[in-house]
Design an enzyme around this catalytic site. Sequence first.
Site, PDB file in Angstrom:
ATOM      1  N   TRP A  95       0.826  -1.212   0.000  1.00 43.93           N
ATOM      2  CA  TRP A  95       0.000   0.000   0.000  1.00 43.93           C
ATOM      3  C   TRP A  95       0.861   1.262   0.000  1.00 43.93           C
ATOM      4  O   TRP A  95       0.571   2.221  -0.717  1.00 43.93           O
ATOM      5  CB  TRP A  95      -0.933  -0.003   1.218  1.00 43.93           C
ATOM      6  CG  TRP A  95      -1.812   1.199   1.311  1.00 43.93           C
ATOM      7  CD1 TRP A  95      -3.061   1.354   0.769  1.00 43.93           C
ATOM      8  CD2 TRP A  95      -1.523   2.442   1.974  1.00 43.93           C
ATOM      9  NE1 TRP A  95      -3.563   2.608   1.057  1.00 43.93           N
ATOM     10  CE2 TRP A  95      -2.633   3.297   1.803  1.00 43.93           C
ATOM     11  CE3 TRP A  95      -0.421   2.912   2.705  1.00 43.93           C
ATOM     12  CZ2 TRP A  95      -2.683   4.580   2.324  1.00 43.93           C
ATOM     13  CZ3 TRP A  95      -0.471   4.198   3.220  1.00 43.93           C
ATOM     14  CH2 TRP A  95      -1.584   5.017   3.033  1.00 43.93           C
TER      15      TRP A  95
ATOM     16  N   ASP B 145      -5.723  -3.340  -1.095  1.00 41.23           N
ATOM     17  CA  ASP B 145      -5.721  -3.514   0.358  1.00 41.23           C
ATOM     18  C   ASP B 145      -6.386  -2.344   1.083  1.00 41.23           C
ATOM     19  O   ASP B 145      -6.632  -2.423   2.285  1.00 41.23           O
ATOM     20  CB  ASP B 145      -4.280  -3.630   0.882  1.00 41.23           C
ATOM     21  CG  ASP B 145      -3.665  -4.976   0.553  1.00 41.23           C
ATOM     22  OD1 ASP B 145      -4.360  -5.989   0.683  1.00 41.23           O
ATOM     23  OD2 ASP B 145      -2.486  -5.007   0.171  1.00 41.23           O
ATOM     24  N   ASP B 146      -6.640  -1.265   0.363  1.00 41.94           N
ATOM     25  CA  ASP B 146      -7.097  -0.029   0.996  1.00 41.94           C
ATOM     26  C   ASP B 146      -8.549  -0.171   1.484  1.00 41.94           C
ATOM     27  O   ASP B 146      -9.446  -0.507   0.702  1.00 41.94           O
ATOM     28  CB  ASP B 146      -6.991   1.121  -0.016  1.00 41.94           C
ATOM     29  CG  ASP B 146      -7.247   2.464   0.616  1.00 41.94           C
ATOM     30  OD1 ASP B 146      -6.284   3.106   1.059  1.00 41.94           O
ATOM     31  OD2 ASP B 146      -8.426   2.882   0.670  1.00 41.94           O
ATOM     32  N   PHE B 147      -8.763   0.115   2.765  1.00 42.24           N
ATOM     33  CA  PHE B 147     -10.103  -0.006   3.337  1.00 42.24           C
ATOM     34  C   PHE B 147     -11.096   0.887   2.602  1.00 42.24           C
ATOM     35  O   PHE B 147     -12.217   0.472   2.294  1.00 42.24           O
ATOM     36  CB  PHE B 147     -10.075   0.360   4.827  1.00 42.24           C
ATOM     37  CG  PHE B 147     -11.432   0.326   5.479  1.00 42.24           C
ATOM     38  CD1 PHE B 147     -11.922  -0.850   6.034  1.00 42.24           C
ATOM     39  CD2 PHE B 147     -12.222   1.468   5.538  1.00 42.24           C
ATOM     40  CE1 PHE B 147     -13.184  -0.888   6.622  1.00 42.24           C
ATOM     41  CE2 PHE B 147     -13.482   1.441   6.125  1.00 42.24           C
ATOM     42  CZ  PHE B 147     -13.966   0.260   6.666  1.00 42.24           C
TER      43      PHE B 147
ATOM     44  N   TRP C  24     -13.018   6.428  -3.057  1.00 43.98           N
ATOM     45  CA  TRP C  24     -12.778   7.075  -1.772  1.00 43.98           C
ATOM     46  C   TRP C  24     -13.870   8.097  -1.443  1.00 43.98           C
ATOM     47  O   TRP C  24     -13.956   8.554  -0.300  1.00 43.98           O
ATOM     48  CB  TRP C  24     -11.404   7.761  -1.779  1.00 43.98           C
ATOM     49  CG  TRP C  24     -10.262   6.826  -1.584  1.00 43.98           C
ATOM     50  CD1 TRP C  24     -10.211   5.731  -0.772  1.00 43.98           C
ATOM     51  CD2 TRP C  24      -8.969   6.908  -2.204  1.00 43.98           C
ATOM     52  NE1 TRP C  24      -8.976   5.119  -0.853  1.00 43.98           N
ATOM     53  CE2 TRP C  24      -8.209   5.815  -1.715  1.00 43.98           C
ATOM     54  CE3 TRP C  24      -8.379   7.792  -3.104  1.00 43.98           C
ATOM     55  CZ2 TRP C  24      -6.868   5.587  -2.107  1.00 43.98           C
ATOM     56  CZ3 TRP C  24      -7.060   7.559  -3.503  1.00 43.98           C
ATOM     57  CH2 TRP C  24      -6.326   6.472  -3.007  1.00 43.98           C
TER      58      TRP C  24
END
Length: 205
Positions: free
Chosen positions: A139, A158-160, A200
């Site tokens: 990340w 992997d980013d929430f 996002w």
Amino acid sequence: MPEPFFQARAFLAGLDADWARHVAAVGPCLHQAKPTREPYEALVRAIAYQQLHARAGDAILGRFLGLYGSGAFPSPAQILASDVEQLRACGFSASKIVTLRGIAEATLSGVVPDYATALAMDDEALIERLTRLRGIGRWTVEMLLIYSLERLDILPADDFGVREGYRRLKGLAQQPTRKQMIEIGQALRPYRTVAAWYLWRVPTR
């Protein structure tokens, strides 16, 4: 003159009705890279923010930069010469201090490339090279690729926020896994960075 990401926005809006509604609601992509930053600086900054809210990261980074007083970002040699207790007082954990020193040492030895070298490298080659460093995960290197090297086709699976954004966009009961997100991302090529920017910004319901 069209916005810089006009083609990417049109591409994403054309994927399906969910993407079309979301892109229309958010409007133009305002993604801003920081191409003046050397990979070394980008990695150090990323460590300051790792696993923290932006405000906490801002405070730690501000105290860290204040140690050196010149206005310029500290050099690897300056970090290696810094007192550990001073770095702890900035808010860095013992583990992060080891990582910072490792980045500085790897920069001086040439493992962390300069900007021109990194720019010419393949994405996966750079990821493989830098994730050998202690405390540097995929990340972190992906953020370097997106913000410092201006890559347009990076999806941090992997980013929430990316996975949660996709869950809300599609009304799913659960977030996709990293593996599922990588598969989903194939349909977002060659604009996965812009797709991440929009994910996002999927609103909470």
